[in-house]
Design an enzyme around this catalytic site. Structure first.
Site, PDB file in Angstrom:
ATOM      1  N   ARG B 544     -29.290  28.627  10.420  1.00  0.00           N
ATOM      2  CA  ARG B 544     -29.132  28.799   8.972  1.00  0.00           C
ATOM      3  C   ARG B 544     -27.861  29.577   8.650  1.00  0.00           C
ATOM      4  NH1 ARG B 544     -33.966  32.238   6.489  1.00  0.00           N
ATOM      5  NH2 ARG B 544     -32.858  31.630   4.604  1.00  0.00           N
ATOM      6  N   GLU B 561     -37.317  28.464   1.917  1.00  0.00           N
ATOM      7  CA  GLU B 561     -37.863  27.362   1.120  1.00  0.00           C
ATOM      8  C   GLU B 561     -38.940  27.842   0.151  1.00  0.00           C
ATOM      9  OE1 GLU B 561     -39.760  24.616   3.675  1.00  0.00           O
ATOM     10  OE2 GLU B 561     -41.240  26.063   4.395  1.00  0.00           O
ATOM     11  N   ASP B 562     -39.614  28.954   0.492  1.00  0.00           N
ATOM     12  CA  ASP B 562     -40.697  29.399  -0.391  1.00  0.00           C
ATOM     13  C   ASP B 562     -40.256  30.487  -1.359  1.00  0.00           C
ATOM     14  OD1 ASP B 562     -40.266  31.232   1.554  1.00  0.00           O
ATOM     15  OD2 ASP B 562     -42.344  31.366   2.250  1.00  0.00           O
ATOM     16  N   GLU B 648     -33.437  37.157  11.849  1.00  0.00           N
ATOM     17  CA  GLU B 648     -32.084  36.709  11.559  1.00  0.00           C
ATOM     18  C   GLU B 648     -31.508  37.471  10.370  1.00  0.00           C
ATOM     19  OE1 GLU B 648     -34.658  35.279  10.479  1.00  0.00           O
ATOM     20  OE2 GLU B 648     -34.275  34.459   8.497  1.00  0.00           O
ATOM     21  N   ASP B 649     -32.382  37.799   9.421  1.00  0.00           N
ATOM     22  CA  ASP B 649     -31.893  38.520   8.244  1.00  0.00           C
ATOM     23  C   ASP B 649     -31.515  39.961   8.583  1.00  0.00           C
ATOM     24  OD1 ASP B 649     -34.510  39.036   8.816  1.00  0.00           O
ATOM     25  OD2 ASP B 649     -35.257  38.798   6.778  1.00  0.00           O
ATOM     26  N   ARG B 696     -40.016  42.651  14.260  1.00  0.00           N
ATOM     27  CA  ARG B 696     -38.860  43.126  13.503  1.00  0.00           C
ATOM     28  C   ARG B 696     -38.476  44.546  13.916  1.00  0.00           C
ATOM     29  NH1 ARG B 696     -37.637  39.570   9.427  1.00  0.00           N
ATOM     30  NH2 ARG B 696     -36.898  40.948   7.792  1.00  0.00           N
TER      31      ARG B 696
END
Lengths: 665, 741
Positions: B544, B561-562, B648-649, B696
């Site tokens: 992404r 997507e949500d 990833e964030d 995380r």
């Protein structure tokens, strides 16, 4: 050319010179400023300016009376010496000089008798092994191997040379200069708007090596119309005029005008690395594609050629088209503009070349006063529109030093005391400074002032000026200043503390409470001040604002034009002036912080009697127009955000919020 | 040839007439101005000036000289290059003569490190250098791919008297299979030579190898071939490194002392002159220059009359205290040209005043030291106090900030020093991709600006101010799709419609990372903007953040997507991002904290009063960060993200904050994002996974260890529309949807 026994250059008039004069040693490749340059001659001077002496013109001949140079003093060298002599580098006092420029013209080695020229140099009265002497040479070497530096033995003299290679250039000692093109003077090429041109690549040089011409022709075959490959016109008689013509398959083009029709222009090495074509190409605002391995680009000590040219290894000539195609169009435009600027500033005349050389040497001798990268490299339009914030380091200062509140007051003692009492509740308040702007009345006795936990200082001013609130008082020991009017009592402790926290995250901005906006009034064709509840903000009022103490210096000492006097005379708009100043130097908008409550009289200055009436607003609109014209631009930036605490108005227990008492009316 | 020259000289007789006229006393009156001269003379100077000539002078290039310059008859350019490489060897090596460019790919630059051999003693510093290279994006384990070679032999300390000195280097090096007389090799060195002359010779034949060497002199330095590196101590951290000590930009920027120095004085021998003379400018008030004679065993032998007084004074002051409380720090040469004082001063934001004639300053090829240091001249020692006193406070303010930028960008760890060295060579090898001076000397510095991304400064988020340009007012939305498209009421379709309605939206990219095949085209709603569907590469999380060529705008809106967002929210966040193009600007925020009990970093998604991350499920950022994420971060971190399909964030936030040193920016949103998120029952929702949170936490600590430091920064504010929840008519508000629930 056999002239028999050793000859000596002799001075033809006036001076006593040793005879036979010695031949200087070849240039010493290890020479650097600290080894071969006598810095004591330059000494310390408050202007940080070197003094340059020019030897009087003499005629040098050998012992049979033949001059040492075929041209004698050339037009260009004469222009150069005139320019130096007219500049503030010049001194006619040989004893005060730091740098010596011989009047012996060595611009073109072709016209020199090498050995005799060297001898002539050695006869100069202050020669002293060439120490602190500067020679200008644009065409070094000669056939067959074309050395890349002047072949005249010159001891320790500095060489300003066109066409140095990395092997002959003594970095930090020599200066690489352009090869001056006479077309700079002869032809007027008006500056053209950057943008795509008729041709993508143009090659206009005539003395290109066969090997490279073949490769260029191959490129032309592959890419067709995008390339224009010019050569000499074979049908013209070879004279001066033919130097201004180029041909392709019988079609004739004017040179250098044709250069303006191309985005990129090839500058290939000839026998020499330095090519006068480079100057023509820059003049035309064409981006030079320089292919001359090991060439030291002109003034590369200070100029960022990356922004004005494309340097490609000779071996990659076949890939040139692909390489150039990969450059984004916007970059090409900027390079075109940059190329033209380099020509205007550094190539266009012998004066420009000479004085740039002296400035570079000057910068080495007084490095702490040297010109900056921006000074050398930014064209005026960029200098104008770019911002270089004086507080550029991303630094979030610690909370602990706190802030100094500066309250400007005249005589509203009661209100002032309330303000002091309120501000004193703010945890990060470090000190309170009252600027007593009333010369007719003394401040209240010490015992009458509110008792607060932090130091409270009162400074009395000599004149009742609004600008006093922005004076960089020594008493302000913190970076952060809270400017606050003596009637702003509606801000809560949480609101002020939060304002300080926001300032810490944006120490280079104004962080304030009531926001204001400037608008363009299309009907009137001028700027308008807007205080209504708008969705946008471009200013914050300094009746309550945090900012860096640095801006006090700027306001007091660097405010452009007569703005400061204007503010003091009109007793208005000091806050607008401050917003202009900060936005202009940082390029950033202020930050408006939460509370949206009716300030009692937000547009009032600290002086009683002014009120929020129509004339007042009109005056503030005038201020904006006045300041915009002084600044020559509209620096204010419009934003649509304001800063709130992270949990502001969130559905969350108030007691768990850091700043619960915010924004309530 | 001869004839031509003779002709020229004969011809010159005429030309010289002009000069003769002048010399025989015919001086031109000032009123007779030469019409050819363009430069106007100011005319108010009384002293003697350069004379004017009425007669036209000859030009310096005869019009036909370009013809004579034609060298076609002589050497062919190729031959000339070959000749160069034959002639310019050893001390005259340059890239053109001693480096084989053909080993480097068209646009790749790979570095090979010889495998370490058992029994070979390698100092910790050299070990750090080697592991920094091995951890870098340039590393290759295949010598066939490599364009630069680094030895497995410790060459850092070539002082014969030092315990670290490695013997028999000469033979060991000659035995290296790929040595090839040092061609394309890079040799690191901190100390060379020894008492008494401290030459710069390494004690073995380096052949055509490049040197990355500390304390290089300009005489021995081969420009654009060698790299001058700073002297660093064996305690210098491998990665991360301490930040600079500057905490505030106080104004006036003067500190307690103006100029300080504390160090050894050598009494005799090389490099002793300057330090021996320091007492002349010491005034024990604002200029405090302290020396001690005590060093070595037999210092008493050379002791001079000043020693006792100097030594006593020396002991009265604390070095650290002086360092932190002085505006300027003197950095005089030691026995060698470079000294530890340089980096110490740099870190302490004490502006270095360098007194080391002939020292090639560290990374001088790319760093403009005049913006961060005062380069003095040993010969002018006595002028130094007056010189530093004349430096204006504005200049001090900027010099000091620049010391901090340079320290953190290039010097604070061994890794940065090594990477800077490699990047400099990279820029030479791939000349067209070289960074401009601005990239090196402006925040965030050369290591964070990858020239492969673009040669145009305006394509990076960092130079809008210095160049005076602005971003394009458009963005590209990238929606990360992981669930199959089954119903027309799916969140992704609502999101698509909301985003497409934004006036700033240029295009929408749907990244199809779902393991089902791509939905047919008509399943996507009709929107005014083009919707590009890209099938994710390997369907991994990191895809992404790939720098897709189809993203043509500066701004990227990254979306899960949500995510539930309204057009108004999108518009507002984008407007905010335009003010902060170098930061992440988005909605849901998270925070990190140091967990004292567990001695590790903690992650929290609770509502807190501050935050340090903004989730990239709904955030704007500059597309350059996609490039940086993909090309700057090591494979180890990216594959961790891919394996977990998580974090990833967090990694993106680490990266951006490491670059900017600033927190992201949270903008306001309708309070529904979180609820929707948590209420997700879709099997694909990773938020529902109980391991998700623990992962995380682990990610945070892994990332922090790779960065060598915790780059995240907290913020206490959120940006709301100016009239947000103000008690004014909703009709006056531009972003009224945001407060409507």
């Amino acid at each position: 050319m056999d002239r028999g026994p050793p000859q000596c250059a002799r001075c033809s008039t006036g001076l006593n010179c040793p005879w036979p004069s010695p031949i200087p040693e070849r240039g010493d490749l290890s020479c650097r400023m600290h080894t071969c340059f006598d810095v004591y001659r330059c000494g310390y001077n408050p202007k940080n300016r070197i003094k340059v002496y020019i030897y009087p013109l003499q005629r040098f001949v050998d012992d049979v009376g033949v001059p040492i140079s075929s041209t004698g003093l050339s037009r260009e060298y004469n222009d150069l010496l005139s320019a130096i002599s007219d500049s503030d580098f010049y001194t006619d006092d040989v004893t005060r000089a730091c740098l010596f420029v011989p009047s012996i013209d060595v611009l073109n080695q072709n016209s020199l008798r090498i050995r005799e020229t060297a001898q002539a140099l050695a006869t100069l009265p202050r020669w002293d092994k060439g120490m602190n002497h500067l020679l200008f040479n644009m065409l070094p070497g000669g056939p067959p191997d074309y050395n890349t530096a002047l072949d005249v033995p010159r001891d320790r003299a500095l060489l300003a040379g066109g066409g140095f290679s990395t092997w002959t250039y003594r970095q930090g000692y020599d200066v690489s200069i352009p090869v001056y093109s006479p077309l700079s003077d002869e032809v007027d090429l008006p500056e053209r708007q950057p943008g795509p041109r008729r041709y993508f690549i143009l090659s206009s040089q005539t003395a290109i090596h066969r090997e490279y011409r073949v490769e260029l022709e191959r490129l032309k075959e592959e890419n067709g119309e995008a390339l224009l490959l010019l050569d000499k016109c074979s049908n013209l008689s070879q004279d001066m005029a033919s130097a201004r013509k180029r041909c392709y398959k019988g079609q004739m083009y004017d040179y250098p005008q044709i250069l303006q029709e191309s985005s990129f222009c090839v500058v290939l090495r000839g026998a020499r690395l330095g090519q006068a074509t480079l100057s023509d190409v820059l003049q035309a605002g064409c981006v030079p594609v320089i292919m001359a391995d090991s060439y030291i680009l002109p003034f590369s000590e200070v100029l960022d050629w990356k922004r004005a040219s494309v340097v490609i290894p000779e071996e990659k000539l076949p890939e040139m088209y692909m390489i150039l195609k990969s450059i984004p169009p916007r970059q090409v435009e900027e390079m075109q503009r940059q190329a033209r600027w380099f020509w205007e500033a550094y190539f266009r005349s012998m004066r420009a070349i000479g004085l740039t050389t002296l400035q570079i040497i000057n910068d080495r001798i007084y490095p702490y006063a040297a010109c900056t990268y921006e000074h050398w490299n930014n064209p005026p339009v960029v200098k104008w529109s770019s911002v270089n914030s004086p507080l550029f380091l991303p630094l979030i200062p610690p909370r602990s030093p706190g802030f100094t509140a500066v309250v400007l007051t005249y005589d509203r003692v009661e209100s002032l005391f309330r303000v002091i009492t309120e501000i004193a509740k703010v945890p990060s308040l470090a000190k309170l400074l009252v600027v007593w702007n009333n010369q007719n009345k003394s401040p209240p006795e010490e015992s009458l002032w509110p008792k607060i936990a932090v130091p409270l200082k009162v400074v009395r001013t000599k004149e009742n000026k609004l600008s006093n609130r922005f004076f960089p008082f020594d008493e302000i020991e913190t970076e952060a200043v809270l400017a606050i009017d003596d009637d702003i009592i509606m801000l809560t402790s949480d609101e002020l503390q939060f304002g300080y926290e926001v300032w810490r995250e944006f120490p280079d901005r104004l962080v304030g409470y009531p926001g204001r906006l400037h608008l363009w009034d299309h009907e009137m064709g001028k700027w308008k001040y807007e205080s209504e509840w708008t969705n946008e903000v471009s200013m914050v009022l300094t009746g309550a604002a945090f900012y860096h103490k640095y801006f006090n210096y700027l306001y007091t000492y660097k405010m452009p034009g007569d703005i400061k006097n204007w503010v003091d005379a009109h007793m208005n708009c000091e806050d607008i002036a401050m917003n202009f100043l900060v936005a202009n130097i940082t390029g950033k908008a202020p930050i408006k912080v939460t509370p949206r409550k009716k300030f009692k009289c937000p547009e009032c200055t600290a002086i009683d009697g002014l009120s929020l009436d129509q004339t007042h607003m009109v005056e503030r609109s005038e201020c904006i127009n006045k300041f915009a014209s002084v600044f020559g631009t509209m620096p204010l930036k419009v934003v649509e955000h304001r800063a709130d605490p992270v949990l502001y108005k969130d559905d969350f227990p108030e007691k768990l919020k850091s700043f619960p008492n915010i924004g309530s009316l | 040839m001869q004839a031509k020259k003779r002709y020229l000289i004969l011809f010159s007789a005429g030309a010289c007439l002009v000069l003769l006229l002048y010399l025989s006393g015919v001086q031109v009156p000032a009123s007779k101005r030469n019409p050819n001269r363009r430069d106007d003379r100011s005319g108010h100077r009384p002293n003697s000036h350069w004379p004017h000539f009425t007669e036209p002078l000859q030009p310096f290039i005869p019009w036909d000289q370009t013809e004579t310059e034609d060298y076609s008859a002589h050497t062919w350019p190729r031959q000339k290059r070959d000749v160069n490489s034959g002639v310019y060897k050893g001390k005259r090596c340059r890239m053109d003569s001693c480096f084989d460019f053909s080993l480097c790919g068209k646009d790749s630059f790979k570095v090979y490190v010889y495998p370490q051999q058992k029994g070979e003693k390698i100092s910790e510093s050299y070990q750090n250098i080697l592991s920094s290279i091995e951890g870098s994006r340039f590393y290759t384990s295949d010598p066939g791919q490599a364009c630069l070679f680094v030895l497995n032999l410790d060459t850092l300390d070539r002082d014969k008297l030092s315990p670290q000195y490695v013997h028999n280097l000469k033979t060991k090096i000659q035995n290296l299979s790929l040595w090839n007389n040092g061609r394309n090799h890079l040799i690191f060195n901190l100390y060379s030579g020894t008492w008494p002359d401290y030459t710069e010779d390494l004690g073995f034949d380096i052949g055509q190898a490049m040197l990355a060497k500390a304390s290089t002199s300009t005489e021995n330095f081969r420009p654009n071939f060698d790299v001058s590196i700073p002297l660093f101590s064996k305690d210098h951290p491998r990665t991360g490194g301490e930040r600079g000590y500057l905490k505030y930009n106080s104004i006036p920027p003067f500190r307690k002392y103006t100029l300080v120095f504390k160090g050894k004085r050598y009494l005799t021998g090389i490099g002793s002159d300057t330090r021996n003379a320091l007492y002349h400018v010491h005034n024990s008030e604002d200029v405090v220059l302290l020396t001690t004679c005590k060093h070595g065993k037999d210092w008493q032998k050379h002791k001079d009359a000043r020693c006792d007084r100097d030594n006593a004074e020396y002991d009265r002051y604390d070095y650290k205290e002086m360092l932190h409380n002085s505006t300027f720090c003197l950095v005089p040469r030691g026995r060698r040209l470079g000294s530890f004082r340089f980096l110490e001063a740099l870190q302490a934001a004490c502006i270095p005043v360098v007194l080391s004639n002939g020292w090639e300053l560290p990374f001088s090829e790319v760093i403009d030291w005049s913006a961060a240091a005062v380069i003095g001249d040993e010969r002018l020692l006595l002028q130094i106090p007056s010189t530093v006193h004349t430096i204006h406070q504005d200049k001090i303010l900027s010099l000091r900030q620049q010391t901090q930028f340079l320290w953190e960008a290039y010097f604070s760890s061994v890794e940065k020093i090594v990477l800077t060295t490699l990047e400099i060579i990279h820029d030479r090898v791939l000349q067209q991709l070289a960074r401009s001076s601005l990239m090196w000397n402006r925040l965030p510095g050369g290591l964070f600006t990858l020239p492969h991304y673009s040669s145009y400064l305006g394509h990076f988020p960092f130079y809008f101010g210095p160049l005076g340009i602005r971003t394009l007012p458009k963005f590209t939305a990238v929606i990360h799709a992981v669930t199959p498209l089954v119903s027309q009421s799916q969140p992704i379709l609502k999101l698509l419609a909301a985003v497409a309605k934004s006036q700033h939206c240029a295009q929408i990219v749907v990244l199809w990372n779902c393991d089902r095949p791509l939905p047919v085209k008509h399943r996507w709603p009709a929107t005014s903007q083009s919707v590009i569907v890209i099938e994710g590469e390997n369907k991994v999380m990191s895809s992404r953040f790939l720098p897709y060529g189809s993203i043509v705008t500066d701004a990227v809106l990254s979306l899960d997507e949500d995510t539930v967002l309204s057009t108004t929210e999108v518009d507002f966040a984008f407007i905010v991002w335009q003010s902060f193009p170098e930061r992440i600007v988005g909605y849901p925020a998270r925070s990190h904290f140091w967990d004292i009990n567990k001695e590790r970093w903690g992650y929290t998604s609770k509502w807190t009063n501050d935050y340090s991350m903004v989730l990239t499920g709904a955030a704007f950022y500059h597309r350059y960060y996609n490039y940086l994420y993909t090309n700057y971060l090591p494979a180890s971190l990216k594959s961790m993200v891919d394996q977990l399909s998580n974090c990833e964030d967090i990694l993106m936030n680490f990266l951006v904050s490491a670059v900017t040193k600033l927190p992201p920016i949270k903008v306001t949103q309708k309070k529904q994002y979180k609820e929707t998120m948590m209420g997700q029952t879709s099997r694909a929702s990773r938020w529902a996974d109980p391991d998700h949170f623990a992962q995380r936490q682990t990610c945070m600590n892994k990332f922090a260890s790779w960065f060598g430091t915790m780059p995240l920064v907290h913020s206490q504010m959120r940006l709301d529309p100016v009239l947000f929840k103000d008690q004014v008519s909703i009709l006056r508000k531009k972003y009224r949807d945001i407060e409507r629930l």
